[in-house]
Design a protein around this motif. Structure first.
Motif, PDB file in Angstrom:
ATOM      1  N   VAL A 101       0.900  -6.161  10.143  1.00  0.00           N
ATOM      2  CA  VAL A 101       0.250  -5.202  11.025  1.00  0.00           C
ATOM      3  C   VAL A 101       1.334  -4.473  11.813  1.00  0.00           C
ATOM      4  N   ILE A 102       1.320  -3.150  11.750  1.00  0.00           N
ATOM      5  CA  ILE A 102       2.331  -2.330  12.407  1.00  0.00           C
ATOM      6  C   ILE A 102       1.631  -1.307  13.295  1.00  0.00           C
ATOM      7  N   THR A 103       2.081  -1.203  14.544  1.00  0.00           N
ATOM      8  CA  THR A 103       1.612  -0.133  15.405  1.00  0.00           C
ATOM      9  C   THR A 103       2.270   1.154  14.917  1.00  0.00           C
ATOM     10  N   MET A 104       1.466   2.139  14.593  1.00  0.00           N
ATOM     11  CA  MET A 104       2.001   3.381  14.050  1.00  0.00           C
ATOM     12  C   MET A 104       2.763   4.138  15.135  1.00  0.00           C
ATOM     13  N   THR A 105       3.910   4.684  14.775  1.00  0.00           N
ATOM     14  CA  THR A 105       4.653   5.543  15.691  1.00  0.00           C
ATOM     15  C   THR A 105       3.888   6.863  15.823  1.00  0.00           C
ATOM     16  N   PRO A 106       4.171   7.632  16.868  1.00  0.00           N
ATOM     17  CA  PRO A 106       3.512   8.945  16.980  1.00  0.00           C
ATOM     18  C   PRO A 106       3.745   9.819  15.747  1.00  0.00           C
ATOM     19  N   GLU A 107       4.961   9.753  15.170  1.00  0.00           N
ATOM     20  CA  GLU A 107       5.248  10.546  13.967  1.00  0.00           C
ATOM     21  C   GLU A 107       4.367  10.107  12.798  1.00  0.00           C
ATOM     22  N   MET A 108       4.197   8.804  12.632  1.00  0.00           N
ATOM     23  CA  MET A 108       3.350   8.292  11.550  1.00  0.00           C
ATOM     24  C   MET A 108       1.902   8.733  11.748  1.00  0.00           C
ATOM     25  N   ALA A 109       1.411   8.631  12.985  1.00  0.00           N
ATOM     26  CA  ALA A 109       0.030   9.007  13.275  1.00  0.00           C
ATOM     27  C   ALA A 109      -0.195  10.495  13.006  1.00  0.00           C
ATOM     28  N   ARG A 110       0.746  11.329  13.430  1.00  0.00           N
ATOM     29  CA  ARG A 110       0.621  12.777  13.174  1.00  0.00           C
ATOM     30  C   ARG A 110       0.616  13.057  11.672  1.00  0.00           C
ATOM     31  N   VAL A 126      -4.185  10.769  12.239  1.00  0.00           N
ATOM     32  CA  VAL A 126      -5.019   9.784  12.934  1.00  0.00           C
ATOM     33  C   VAL A 126      -4.588   9.686  14.395  1.00  0.00           C
ATOM     34  N   ALA A 127      -5.361   8.980  15.189  1.00  0.00           N
ATOM     35  CA  ALA A 127      -5.073   8.831  16.617  1.00  0.00           C
ATOM     36  C   ALA A 127      -3.802   8.021  16.828  1.00  0.00           C
ATOM     37  N   GLU A 128      -3.037   8.405  17.876  1.00  0.00           N
ATOM     38  CA  GLU A 128      -1.874   7.598  18.240  1.00  0.00           C
ATOM     39  C   GLU A 128      -2.351   6.206  18.632  1.00  0.00           C
ATOM     40  N   ASP A 129      -1.487   5.229  18.505  1.00  0.00           N
ATOM     41  CA  ASP A 129      -1.792   3.807  18.743  1.00  0.00           C
ATOM     42  C   ASP A 129      -2.671   3.202  17.655  1.00  0.00           C
ATOM     43  N   SER A 130      -2.883   3.938  16.556  1.00  0.00           N
ATOM     44  CA  SER A 130      -3.576   3.336  15.416  1.00  0.00           C
ATOM     45  C   SER A 130      -2.664   2.272  14.819  1.00  0.00           C
ATOM     46  N   LEU A 131      -3.237   1.386  14.050  1.00  0.00           N
ATOM     47  CA  LEU A 131      -2.491   0.325  13.380  1.00  0.00           C
ATOM     48  C   LEU A 131      -2.534   0.574  11.886  1.00  0.00           C
ATOM     49  N   ILE A 132      -1.482   0.175  11.208  1.00  0.00           N
ATOM     50  CA  ILE A 132      -1.488   0.218   9.748  1.00  0.00           C
ATOM     51  C   ILE A 132      -1.245  -1.204   9.258  1.00  0.00           C
ATOM     52  N   VAL A 133      -2.057  -1.627   8.312  1.00  0.00           N
ATOM     53  CA  VAL A 133      -1.963  -2.974   7.762  1.00  0.00           C
ATOM     54  C   VAL A 133      -1.542  -2.846   6.307  1.00  0.00           C
ATOM     55  N   TYR A 179      -0.762  -4.787   2.710  1.00  0.00           N
ATOM     56  CA  TYR A 179      -1.079  -5.978   1.929  1.00  0.00           C
ATOM     57  C   TYR A 179      -0.266  -5.936   0.635  1.00  0.00           C
ATOM     58  N   LEU A 180       0.249  -7.083   0.202  1.00  0.00           N
ATOM     59  CA  LEU A 180       0.934  -7.192  -1.081  1.00  0.00           C
ATOM     60  C   LEU A 180       0.062  -8.008  -2.024  1.00  0.00           C
ATOM     61  N   SER A 181      -0.104  -7.513  -3.248  1.00  0.00           N
ATOM     62  CA  SER A 181      -0.917  -8.223  -4.220  1.00  0.00           C
ATOM     63  C   SER A 181      -0.516  -7.804  -5.621  1.00  0.00           C
ATOM     64  N   ASP A 182      -0.154  -8.758  -6.425  1.00  0.00           N
ATOM     65  CA  ASP A 182       0.176  -8.511  -7.834  1.00  0.00           C
ATOM     66  C   ASP A 182       1.202  -7.387  -8.011  1.00  0.00           C
ATOM     67  N   GLY A 183       2.230  -7.390  -7.184  1.00  0.00           N
ATOM     68  CA  GLY A 183       3.292  -6.406  -7.308  1.00  0.00           C
ATOM     69  C   GLY A 183       2.953  -5.025  -6.784  1.00  0.00           C
ATOM     70  N   ALA A 184       1.820  -4.879  -6.114  1.00  0.00           N
ATOM     71  CA  ALA A 184       1.423  -3.585  -5.567  1.00  0.00           C
ATOM     72  C   ALA A 184       1.282  -3.693  -4.047  1.00  0.00           C
ATOM     73  N   VAL A 185       1.368  -2.552  -3.383  1.00  0.00           N
ATOM     74  CA  VAL A 185       1.200  -2.488  -1.938  1.00  0.00           C
ATOM     75  C   VAL A 185      -0.041  -1.661  -1.636  1.00  0.00           C
ATOM     76  N   ALA A 186      -0.909  -2.206  -0.806  1.00  0.00           N
ATOM     77  CA  ALA A 186      -2.079  -1.472  -0.338  1.00  0.00           C
ATOM     78  C   ALA A 186      -1.981  -1.378   1.176  1.00  0.00           C
ATOM     79  N   ALA A 187      -2.549  -0.336   1.738  1.00  0.00           N
ATOM     80  CA  ALA A 187      -2.490  -0.150   3.184  1.00  0.00           C
ATOM     81  C   ALA A 187      -3.852   0.286   3.699  1.00  0.00           C
ATOM     82  N   GLU A 188      -4.111  -0.056   4.961  1.00  0.00           N
ATOM     83  CA  GLU A 188      -5.341   0.347   5.634  1.00  0.00           C
ATOM     84  C   GLU A 188      -4.965   0.773   7.051  1.00  0.00           C
ATOM     85  N   ILE A 189      -5.533   1.874   7.517  1.00  0.00           N
ATOM     86  CA  ILE A 189      -5.278   2.339   8.879  1.00  0.00           C
ATOM     87  C   ILE A 189      -6.474   1.968   9.739  1.00  0.00           C
ATOM     88  N   LEU A 190      -6.190   1.305  10.852  1.00  0.00           N
ATOM     89  CA  LEU A 190      -7.224   0.909  11.796  1.00  0.00           C
ATOM     90  C   LEU A 190      -7.082   1.734  13.067  1.00  0.00           C
TER      91      LEU A 190
END
Length: 79
Positions: A16-25, A29-36, A38-49
């Motif tokens: 879980v990473i707190t998104m920087t303002p640059e990432m959010a822009r 998405v809203a600043e202070d959003s989180l990005i999660v 996940y690693l699975s079977d050699g792939a990376v998936a992400a979700e923004i909260l």
């Protein structure tokens, strides 16, 4: 990205990473959003909260205060 990623919290399912303002822009998405990540079977998936609402934050603090003694005891006993 001008800042280091310092708010990384690994858990059992991902990181879980707190998104920087640059990432959010960049993501539109809203600043202070989180990005999660996940690693699975050699792939990376992400979700923004989105950030928690003020109402949700207040409710969490209320519950934490109400059950402070119980949470302290559970922490003392461990897993």
């Amino acid at each position: 990205m001008s800042q280091l990623l310092t708010h990384v919290k690994p858990d059992n399912d991902g990181w879980v990473i707190t998104m920087t303002p640059e990432m959010a822009r960049a993501a539109g998405v809203a600043e202070d959003s989180l990005i999660v990540f996940y690693l699975s079977d050699g792939a990376v998936a992400a979700e923004i909260l989105p950030p928690a609402s003020p109402e949700l934050r207040a409710e969490v603090h209320r519950i934490a205060d109400k059950f402070r003694d119980a949470f302290t005891e559970m922490k003392r006993l461990g897993d």
